[in-house]
Design an enzyme around this catalytic site. Structure first.
Site, PDB file in Angstrom:
ATOM      1  N   CYS A  51       1.194  -3.147   5.186  1.00  0.00           N
ATOM      2  CA  CYS A  51       2.561  -2.823   5.757  1.00  0.00           C
ATOM      3  C   CYS A  51       2.746  -3.428   7.116  1.00  0.00           C
ATOM      4  CB  CYS A  51       2.699  -1.411   5.647  1.00  0.00           C
ATOM      5  SG  CYS A  51       1.672  -0.481   6.561  1.00  0.00           S
ATOM      6  N   LYS A 111      -2.282  11.944  -5.589  1.00  0.00           N
ATOM      7  CA  LYS A 111      -1.563  10.944  -6.767  1.00  0.00           C
ATOM      8  C   LYS A 111      -1.864   9.671  -6.051  1.00  0.00           C
ATOM      9  CE  LYS A 111       1.028   8.591  -8.257  1.00  0.00           C
ATOM     10  NZ  LYS A 111       0.787   7.069  -8.639  1.00  0.00           N
TER      11      LYS A 111
END
Ligand code: NAD
Length: 482
Positions: free
Chosen positions: A283, A175
């Site tokens: 990140c 997903k």
């Protein structure tokens, strides 16, 4: 609708969603809507997971050396169409074309390492553990694994997951982020062309409802998540409460410590690539600069000079150093943080607020704040944009204490020519990925991606040997033949 509808990939078929919830996908450089992505309902998730489970029952029987043949073919296709994938990525994510190509190269490395699964998933054995008794261990796949991924690396982050999972004999439901569904669509087409059997790999789109249905589904055995810390924590606790094995990678606030003896030219180069590369949407982006002692003045002078020369624009155009932010909403959030930095009393040495004026795309320019204090919002919260906060300290130990006070622990770097400082920093710092004279200390595919503290929830990290352990279950067998 005048723009294409993104489709799901379920059980080897491309399908249009049956729900009427859609999310617009934009080109962040122009603001134009380029596609609409449907959000899968709980019943679509159920159907997909059941198909993935049915596929698992035969895929686990396929010898591992045959399973990895799919990945060898996939690697060749991803390399062949790398520029195609990178172009799609730039169009929906905004990062520069050069940066997008590098991230595809990193994705290929994940597939390469997963191709070593015949060796990686070997067990141990010991003969005669007791009289006439031999013992050995094997690693077996779990079943259906789910992956939920963020917008910033739409090819690479899913490939931290599914090549390892599939090679180990699991089946997978991805997903991806609803903001960037086109890159995962292209990479799924290539996996289809590589001959992945129906149901072994599936892609569904959606938001919270889709994620909830996946992480609570009784047939899903393991959940890999990458995204912001609040959602990582939510996915970790919810999936664990439903009995899943979970790895959930969260957000970050990464510090770069610069010692007075550092090579300034090289350090500034590293800091610019870390703080402003991919518009700070990594990140592993450096977002707090910590000059130690009297290095601050010459460091900041050179940093501001070099950063001012950066070309901000459409990432698809050659010569662009920094592209836009992913969405209008995210851009406004980043501009709000810059506003906050000013009102809380930090000194803007470079202010990126005007960069987007008169443009339809979602632009914020590189921003550097001096005289930031640890209690300020811009020092504490993840901004995920091209904003660098400078906190000056007197000693290396002050720097270590400052970095260790952060709730996050994803990555940090020290810039120095002194071995003692580098060693002390690496030893004492409570952060999982440490760079010494490195801008972005991203572990290669054969090492784990080892965030700590609020940057990671779980035990086994993404990729490397951790991924093999995460996607397999160990069975120990004792035998006696008399
Ligand atoms: P996000 O948390 O908003 O979304 C990540 C995924 O979670 C997406 O697929 C999204 O659809 C889904 N999601 C969003 N809200 C949800 C909800 N309420 N319930 C269930 N699922 C939900 O993150 P993002 O904005 O796409 O990505 C940026 C974040 O990801 C940053 O915080 C960044 O630091 C982090 N990130 C971390 C790593 C790492 O390795 N630690 C790597 C890349 C990105």
């Amino acid at each position: 609708m005048s723009v294409p509808l993104v489709r799901y990939y379920i059980n080897g078929q491309w399908e249009e969603g049956t729900t009427w919830t859609f999310h617009p996908v934009t080109n962040p450089a122009t603001g134009a809507v380029i596609a609409q992505v449907p959000f899968a309902s709980a019943s679509e998730v159920d159907r997909t997971v059941k198909a993935a489970h049915a596929a698992f029952l035969s895929w686990r029987e396929v010898p591992v050396i045959e399973r990895v043949q799919v990945l060898y073919r996939y690697k060749a296709l991803v390399e062949k169409y790398a520029e195609d994938i990178a172009r799609i990525m730039t169009t929906e994510n905004g990062k520069t074309f050069e940066d997008a190509k590098l991230s595809v190269r990193r994705s290929v490395q994940m597939i390469e390492v997963a191709c070593g699964m015949p060796s990686l998933m070997m067990g141990d054995s010991l003969h005669n553990v007791s009289k006439d008794i031999d013992s050995y261990s094997i690693r077996q796949p779990l079943g259906v694994c789910a992956g939920i991924t963020p917008f910033n690396f739409p090819a690479m982050v899913p490939m931290w997951m599914f090549p390892f999972a599939i090679a180990a004999g699991n089946t997978f439901v991805l997903k991806p982020s609803e903001k960037v569904p086109l890159t995962p669509t292209r990479t799924a087409e290539l996996l289809h062309d590589a001959g992945v059997p129906a149901g072994v790999y599936n892609v569904l789109h959606g938001g919270k409802e889709t994620v909830d249905a996946l992480i609570e589904h009784p047939l899903v055995r393991a959940v890999s998540f990458v995204g912001s810390t609040p959602i990582a924590k939510y996915v970790y606790t919810t999936a664990a409460a439903h009995g899943k094995r979970v790895q959930a990678l969260g957000g970050a606030k990464n510090h770069h410590v610069v010692m007075p003896d550092a090579n300034l030219e090289k350090t500034v180069e590293s800091i610019i690539s870390s703080a402003f590369g991919a518009a700070g949407e990594r990140c592993l982006a450096g977002s707090v600069l910590v000059p130690v002692g009297d290095v601050a003045e010459p460091l900041l002078k050179l940093l501001v000079e070099k950063t001012s020369a950066m070309k901000v624009g459409n990432g698809i155009e050659p010569g662009t150093d920094m592209g836009p932010l992913v969405t209008d909403a995210h851009c406004k959030k980043v501009l709000g943080y810059i506003e906050k930095g000013v009102t809380e009393g930090a000194t803007p040495l470079l202010d990126g607020r005007k960069t987007g004026e008169g443009k339809t795309g979602f632009f914020a320019g590189p921003t550097i704040f001096d005289n930031v204090t640890p209690d300020m919002t811009i020092a504490r919260e993840e901004i995920f944009g091209p904003v660098l906060s400078v906190i000056r300290v007197k000693t290396l130990d002050d720097a270590i204490a400052l970095v260790n006070s952060s709730p996050f622990g994803n990555t940090t770097s020290i810039h120095t020519r002194d071995g003692y400082s580098a060693r002390r920093y690496a030893e004492k710092i409570e952060v999982g990925m440490v760079g010494i004279n490195i801008g972005v200390a991203a572990p290669m595919a054969f090492f784990p991606f080892s965030g700590w503290k609020a940057s990671f929830f779980g035990d086994l990290h993404a990729h490397g040997k951790d991924a093999v352990a995460f996607y397999t279950e160990t069975k120990v067998i004792m035998t006696r033949w008399v």
